[in-house]
Every structure is written in C-alpha cells, then in structure tokens.
Write an enzyme that holds these catalytic residues in place. Structure first.
Site, PDB file in Angstrom:
ATOM      1  NE  ARG A 130       3.389  -1.878  -3.275  1.00  0.00           N
ATOM      2  CZ  ARG A 130       4.608  -2.324  -3.007  1.00  0.00           C
ATOM      3  NH1 ARG A 130       4.870  -3.613  -3.089  1.00  0.00           N
ATOM      4  NH2 ARG A 130       5.561  -1.505  -2.630  1.00  0.00           N
TER       5      ARG A 130
ATOM      6  CG  ASN B 155       8.458   1.079  -8.721  1.00  0.00           C
ATOM      7  OD1 ASN B 155       7.464   1.244  -8.026  1.00  0.00           O
ATOM      8  ND2 ASN B 155       8.699   1.796  -9.814  1.00  0.00           N
TER       9      ASN B 155
ATOM     10  CG  HIS C 202       3.842   1.219  -7.394  1.00  0.00           C
ATOM     11  ND1 HIS C 202       5.088   1.357  -6.821  1.00  0.00           N
ATOM     12  CD2 HIS C 202       2.977   1.098  -6.354  1.00  0.00           C
ATOM     13  CE1 HIS C 202       4.984   1.313  -5.498  1.00  0.00           C
ATOM     14  NE2 HIS C 202       3.703   1.146  -5.199  1.00  0.00           N
TER      15      HIS C 202
ATOM     16  CG  HIS D 187      -2.857   0.289   1.697  1.00  0.00           C
ATOM     17  ND1 HIS D 187      -2.247   1.378   2.292  1.00  0.00           N
ATOM     18  CD2 HIS D 187      -2.154   0.060   0.550  1.00  0.00           C
ATOM     19  CE1 HIS D 187      -1.239   1.782   1.543  1.00  0.00           C
ATOM     20  NE2 HIS D 187      -1.165   1.005   0.479  1.00  0.00           N
TER      21      HIS D 187
END
Length: 324
Positions: free
Chosen positions: A61, A92, A65, A192
């Site tokens: 992740r 974040n 990001h 995911h």
C-alpha cells in the site's frame, strides 16, 4: 536528406522518452555499484515479514500511495517536524507503520554494504516486489534507477489518490493520468486481496446508501450482516475489517471472486463488477489466476515508472525519512 530526417526523428524520440521520465530504468542498474542490493533487501524484508503479520499489505500500500503523488520517489517516506509532509495528509494517516519500517530497515542494511548508492525509492520498489512474493503472489523483475524526490507536501495529496466511493469513470480518470489503462487499474485493485479498511470507508453502504435502500443493494445480504456486526453504527475509529475476509494475508484472485459474489468491501471495489464496462475483466481474473498475475505484474511495473526522478533529478537519501 531522407536519412537526416530519420536520424533527427530518432533523436527527438529518444529525447522525448528521456524527458518523460520513462525508459531510463533498467533491471540491473546497480550491477557494478551495489551488485547484492536485491539479496540484501530481500533478506531484510523477509526478516521483517516473519516478525510482523501486516508487513506485506503495509509495504504494498505504501508503494501505491507513493507513486500516485509526486511519482515513485519515496516522497511518502519523509517525516516533517511541522506535520506537513505527504505522509501527514489525512488520506495517508492510515498507512501502517510497518510499511515505513520495512523500507527503513532495508535501507539500513543496504547502506551498511553500499553507502550513498541506492535510493529509498528503489528500495521501496524492491521491497514491494518481495512482499508480493512472500504473500504468495507472482515473482517479477524490478526496474531500478529511481532517485529520491526533494518535495513532500501534504497539500499535494488531495485529489491524487483513489477514493473508496469512486465510480468507474473516476477510477479510470485517475489511473489514466499516469498512463495506466482500465485493465491496469482493475489488476492493481487486486492488491485489495490483502489488507484492511476502516469502517468509515464503507459504512455508508450499510446504513445510509439511499432513502429507498439504506443497505447498498449490490452487497450480498449475508455479507452485509457480517459487516454490520463488525462495524456497528458509530464504530470505534480504530476498527478495521479485511478487504478479503477469506484469505486476508494471501495474494490470490479471491478478491475478484468476491466481487462476482457481491462481496466487495468498498464501493470502488464492487463497481468493477457492477459496471458492465469493467465486468468482463473482473470475471476473467476471477476465473483465471494466471491471467490476473500476468496483468498485475504488467500494471505494477508500469506504475513503478510513474514520475520517476533519474539522472541529476532528485537525490540519494542517506536517511529515507529526511532530505539530505
């Protein structure tokens, strides 16, 4: 004259490629300067992975990001005493500390062998590849040669990360900004298959979807009841639920099978199946794990080229949390 035109076109094309920030990354970038970098990072990541169960999803992740804001330049790693760095943006704040710690530990190990040579951005890319493998996902080679960014601002995050309520058009618009196709987007959404989400990201699907239907009708009814049990009204803000409840710590294609069954946790997940324009790819990935793995590798390698700093751009940080 024709030869001169061809040569000029070749030069222009090469310059365009260099200017775009793509095409400069190579798999063996540190072959002569830090030849053991991949094994050093792998060892550090594996150690961290065995110590902390959330290391895998946290690192994956973190990479996603980072690349969506300022490009893949480790700008998300910067800590600011004023609380205004990229990692401090509200979007974040939920990034798990284990992702940051994985990169920091790997960087320390690399610095002990090759000081001042390997960027934090490249270490994050390598660590991401390694955790995907440790989670049971596909193996692949990583292109290297990124340099670390010199800009990290919380104010630049808003509008640059996908949101849980995005529809297909909004998802495609955000990913296409980075040269990623709809198939790339659907494949990267497969990340995911591991990880968790806070209740506030999907509670509207359970209690306030619409006036006529408080519960999102695209949700499987049994699954909706399970979610309500885990996330009652006004839940503890620290509570999280698995994005893929069956195999939360395994990188597989069950995420897509869940979508077909109406068990996508976020609206932005389930819409990939409910929207006819993206449904065929979801069904393909649900039925063919090899095809999903191939598409994911293609997409994450493309993502890893987004907005990279190379050559004289950026720097090689000594400490991933601080500019030099």
């Amino acid at each position: 004259m024709e030869i001169i035109k061809i040569v000029l076109m070749a030069v222009i094309m090469a310059f365009t490629l260099i200017s775009s920030g793509e095409g400069q990354l190579v798999e063996n970038f540190y072959g002569s300067t830090c030849p053991n970098v991949e094994s050093i990072v792998s060892q550090a990541v594996t150690t961290k992975f065995t110590q902390t169960i959330t290391t895998g999803q946290a690192t994956l992740r973190l990479f996603l990001h980072d690349c969506f804001v300022e490009g893949c330049d480790a700008s998300v790693m910067i800590s600011s005493p004023n609380g205004d760095a990229e990692k401090d943006a509200s979007e974040n704040l939920s990034l798990p500390g284990d992702g940051f710690d994985t990169v920091i530990k790997a960087k320390q190990a690399v610095e002990a062998s090759c000081p001042g040579v390997v960027s934090c951005a490249d270490i994050l890319a390598l660590a991401t590849r390694d955790v995907i493998g440790l989670l049971g996902g596909p193996q692949f080679n990583v292109e290297l040669g990124r340099r670390d960014g010199r800009v990290s601002k919380a104010s630049r995050v808003e509008g640059n990360l996908p949101k849980a309520k995005f529809n297909l058009n909004e998802l495609n618009a955000m990913f296409s900004k980075h040269g990623l196709t709809q198939t790339d987007m659907i494949a990267l959404s497969g990340a995911h298959t591991v990880g968790f989400s806070h209740c506030n990201e999907f509670e509207n699907r359970l209690y306030s979807f619409s006036q006529s239907s408080p519960v999102d009708p695209t949700l499987d009814s049994t699954y909706a009841q399970e979610l309500m049990a885990g996330c009652p009204r006004n839940p503890d803000p620290t509570v999280v639920l698995a994005l893929d409840p069956q195999t939360s710590f395994t990188f597989d294609n069950l995420y897509y099978k869940n979508l077909v069954s109406g068990k996508g946790l976020l609206s932005s997940d389930q819409v990939l199946f409910t929207d006819p324009a993206s449904r065929p790819v979801v069904v393909e990935f649900a039925n063919n794990p090899i095809r999903f793995n191939e598409a994911f590798v293609t997409a994450i390698r493309k993502l890893g080229r987004v907005g990279v700093k190379t050559g004289n751009d950026g720097e090689i940080r000594r400490d991933c949390s601080k500019f030099n």
